[in-house]
Scaffold this motif. Structure first.
Motif, PDB file in Angstrom:
ATOM      1  N   SER A  63      -2.414  -2.812 -11.007  1.00  0.00           N
ATOM      2  CA  SER A  63      -1.476  -3.431 -11.941  1.00  0.00           C
ATOM      3  C   SER A  63      -2.070  -3.478 -13.349  1.00  0.00           C
ATOM      4  CB  SER A  63      -1.126  -4.843 -11.462  1.00  0.00           C
ATOM      5  OG  SER A  63      -0.304  -5.494 -12.392  1.00  0.00           O
ATOM      6  N   LYS A  82       9.591   2.859 -13.424  1.00  0.00           N
ATOM      7  CA  LYS A  82      10.544   1.768 -13.163  1.00  0.00           C
ATOM      8  C   LYS A  82      11.198   1.912 -11.799  1.00  0.00           C
ATOM      9  CE  LYS A  82      11.576   0.693 -17.968  1.00  0.00           C
ATOM     10  NZ  LYS A  82      12.610   0.727 -19.032  1.00  0.00           N
ATOM     11  N   ARG A  85       8.711   0.622  -9.432  1.00  0.00           N
ATOM     12  CA  ARG A  85       8.568  -0.836  -9.533  1.00  0.00           C
ATOM     13  C   ARG A  85       9.699  -1.535  -8.805  1.00  0.00           C
ATOM     14  NH1 ARG A  85       8.156  -2.547 -15.412  1.00  0.00           N
ATOM     15  NH2 ARG A  85      10.389  -2.194 -15.308  1.00  0.00           N
ATOM     16  N   ASN A  86      10.861  -0.902  -8.761  1.00  0.00           N
ATOM     17  CA  ASN A  86      12.022  -1.502  -8.105  1.00  0.00           C
ATOM     18  C   ASN A  86      12.125  -1.144  -6.625  1.00  0.00           C
ATOM     19  OD1 ASN A  86      12.838  -2.711 -10.489  1.00  0.00           O
ATOM     20  ND2 ASN A  86      14.003  -0.918 -11.129  1.00  0.00           N
ATOM     21  N   ALA A 102       4.380  -4.886  -7.283  1.00  0.00           N
ATOM     22  CA  ALA A 102       5.437  -4.025  -7.811  1.00  0.00           C
ATOM     23  C   ALA A 102       4.867  -3.058  -8.855  1.00  0.00           C
ATOM     24  CB  ALA A 102       6.560  -4.864  -8.417  1.00  0.00           C
ATOM     25  N   GLU A 103       3.972  -3.551  -9.722  1.00  0.00           N
ATOM     26  CA  GLU A 103       3.348  -2.686 -10.733  1.00  0.00           C
ATOM     27  C   GLU A 103       2.460  -1.637 -10.069  1.00  0.00           C
ATOM     28  OE1 GLU A 103       3.328  -2.957 -14.477  1.00  0.00           O
ATOM     29  OE2 GLU A 103       5.238  -3.833 -13.872  1.00  0.00           O
ATOM     30  N   THR A 105       2.818  -0.422  -7.041  1.00  0.00           N
ATOM     31  CA  THR A 105       3.719   0.535  -6.401  1.00  0.00           C
ATOM     32  C   THR A 105       4.309   1.482  -7.437  1.00  0.00           C
ATOM     33  OG1 THR A 105       4.237  -1.078  -4.681  1.00  0.00           O
ATOM     34  CG2 THR A 105       5.777   0.765  -4.931  1.00  0.00           C
ATOM     35  N   ALA A 106       4.639   0.961  -8.601  1.00  0.00           N
ATOM     36  CA  ALA A 106       5.179   1.780  -9.686  1.00  0.00           C
ATOM     37  C   ALA A 106       4.163   2.822 -10.132  1.00  0.00           C
ATOM     38  CB  ALA A 106       5.579   0.898 -10.862  1.00  0.00           C
TER      39      ALA A 106
END
Length: 133
Positions: A63, A82, A85-86, A102-103, A105-106
């Protein structure tokens, strides 16, 4: 015959891969880059090498590294970031916040997308920025 060490998927093929699938690929790309970086820099040996790898590939670290490269991303790369991230992930490690995960994973989705497009030079450019001390 496919060249999986030098794979180049089309845009249509890439769109067919879920963001979780891209992150799955990117996770492996990031780990091999980190392992290579640690070996090249003589940062650790033996058990310490494994521990150093874990510290660098964990969601919190990824992250932070993602934040370093966000200003450098092209609009197309940012859209993939993005999208990653989603991604709908169902479990978050206890040591990371949902936002950190999430970051991470993005970042992994972006790296997976770049790798599958055959853009190794771009991956290296971004990785070098991530690893600046």
């Amino acid at each position: 015959m496919e060249q999986y060490f030098d794979i180049r998927l089309t845009d249509d093929q890439l769109r067919a891969i879920s963001s979780v699938g891209l992150a799955h690929m990117g996770d492996a790309v990031f780990e091999i880059l980190v392992r290579g970086w640690l070996c090249a820099h003589g940062k650790a040996t033996g058990k310490g090498l494994h521990q150093a790898t874990i510290r660098l590939v964990c969601a919190e670290s990824q992250s932070q590294k993602a934040q370093r490269i966000l200003p450098l991303l092209t609009p197309e790369e940012l859209a993939v970031f993005k999208r990653g991230r989603n991604a709908q992930v169902h479990s978050v490690p206890a040591h990371a916040s949902r936002a950190q995960y999430a970051e991470a994973t993005a970042l992994e989705a972006l790296l997976g997308w770049l790798y599958l497009r055959g853009q190794k030079a771009r991956i290296n450019e971004l990785f070098c920025t991530m690893m600046e001390e």
